[in-house]
Design an enzyme around this catalytic site. Structure first.
Site, PDB file in Angstrom:
ATOM      1  N   HIS A   1       0.832  -1.209   0.000  1.00  0.00           N
ATOM      2  CA  HIS A   1       0.000   0.000   0.000  1.00  0.00           C
ATOM      3  C   HIS A   1       0.863   1.254   0.000  1.00  0.00           C
ATOM      4  O   HIS A   1       2.054   1.210   0.290  1.00  0.00           O
ATOM      5  CB  HIS A   1      -0.973   0.024   1.182  1.00  0.00           C
ATOM      6  CG  HIS A   1      -0.316   0.067   2.533  1.00  0.00           C
ATOM      7  ND1 HIS A   1      -0.032  -1.081   3.260  1.00  0.00           N
ATOM      8  CD2 HIS A   1       0.125   1.096   3.295  1.00  0.00           C
ATOM      9  CE1 HIS A   1       0.536  -0.745   4.403  1.00  0.00           C
ATOM     10  NE2 HIS A   1       0.662   0.566   4.465  1.00  0.00           N
TER      11      HIS A   1
ATOM     12  N   HIS B   1       4.026   7.299   3.478  1.00  0.00           N
ATOM     13  CA  HIS B   1       4.957   6.166   3.402  1.00  0.00           C
ATOM     14  C   HIS B   1       4.542   5.230   2.271  1.00  0.00           C
ATOM     15  O   HIS B   1       3.433   5.333   1.751  1.00  0.00           O
ATOM     16  CB  HIS B   1       5.029   5.400   4.732  1.00  0.00           C
ATOM     17  CG  HIS B   1       3.773   4.713   5.147  1.00  0.00           C
ATOM     18  ND1 HIS B   1       2.801   5.329   5.907  1.00  0.00           N
ATOM     19  CD2 HIS B   1       3.316   3.454   4.919  1.00  0.00           C
ATOM     20  CE1 HIS B   1       1.814   4.480   6.130  1.00  0.00           C
ATOM     21  NE2 HIS B   1       2.089   3.326   5.537  1.00  0.00           N
TER      22      HIS B   1
ATOM     23  N   GLU C   1       7.705   1.373   5.022  1.00  0.00           N
ATOM     24  CA  GLU C   1       7.124   0.375   5.918  1.00  0.00           C
ATOM     25  C   GLU C   1       7.385  -0.997   5.296  1.00  0.00           C
ATOM     26  O   GLU C   1       7.189  -1.185   4.092  1.00  0.00           O
ATOM     27  CB  GLU C   1       5.607   0.616   6.065  1.00  0.00           C
ATOM     28  CG  GLU C   1       4.924  -0.395   6.975  1.00  0.00           C
ATOM     29  CD  GLU C   1       3.424  -0.160   7.104  1.00  0.00           C
ATOM     30  OE1 GLU C   1       2.861   0.657   6.348  1.00  0.00           O
ATOM     31  OE2 GLU C   1       2.814  -0.806   7.982  1.00  0.00           O
TER      32      GLU C   1
HETATM   33 CO    CO Z   1       1.112   1.573   6.194  1.00  0.00          CO
END
Ligand code: CO
Length: 147
Positions: free
Chosen positions: A15, A88, A139
């Site tokens: 994502h 992120h 991440e």
């Molecule tokens: Co995230």
């Protein structure tokens, strides 16, 4: 010693995280602008002091993040980016602990305690400081079941 720790391979892009002043307003914008539909409605993630919602796209997801509480780490981002913005990017990895060790061995700063913690998808995640990764907060997440 760093050479002894294998290079970690990035998996799928899971994502893109987007910081929002208001998830509700951002969802409304994506609906109006792009016909996008929320796939998981806003829910609190108190351990990370954020609220989160997801919008699915064909090959990935948007993770909308809103501050939860006065000490949310998102407040600092919104101070620098008052209308919100890309926060992120998240990649899946086979082994989150090995990924953490590989990051540390290469001199990167893993945020928080450095221990993986349960993220918005219910699997362990770490965050790597953007100063070590070309200005992008990365991440890394354990690949969720079914992927
Ligand atoms: Co995230």
């Amino acid at each position: 010693m760093g050479r002894a720790v294998p290079v970690m391979m990035l998996g799928r892009l899971n994502h893109v995280g987007i910081a929002c002043v208001s998830i509700d307003e951002t969802v409304a914008m994506y609906e109006r602008m792009f016909g996008a539909v929320v796939s998981r409605a806003k829910f609190p993630l108190p351990s990370q002091r954020v609220s989160v919602a997801f919008i699915d796209v064909a090959n990935s997801q948007l993770e909308l993040i809103e501050p939860l509480g006065a000490d949310s780490p998102i407040h600092g981002f919104l101070k620098k980016n008052p209308s919100g913005g890309q926060h992120h990017v998240c990649f899946e990895v086979d082994n989150i602990v090995a990924a953490r060790d590989a990051m540390v061995a290469r001199g990167a700063t893993v945020l928080g305690t450095g221990e993986p913690r349960i993220g918005a998808h219910g699997v362990p995640v770490i965050f790597v400081h953007p100063r070590d990764t070309g200005g992008v907060l990365i991440e890394l997440m354990a690949t969720p079941e079914g992927h």
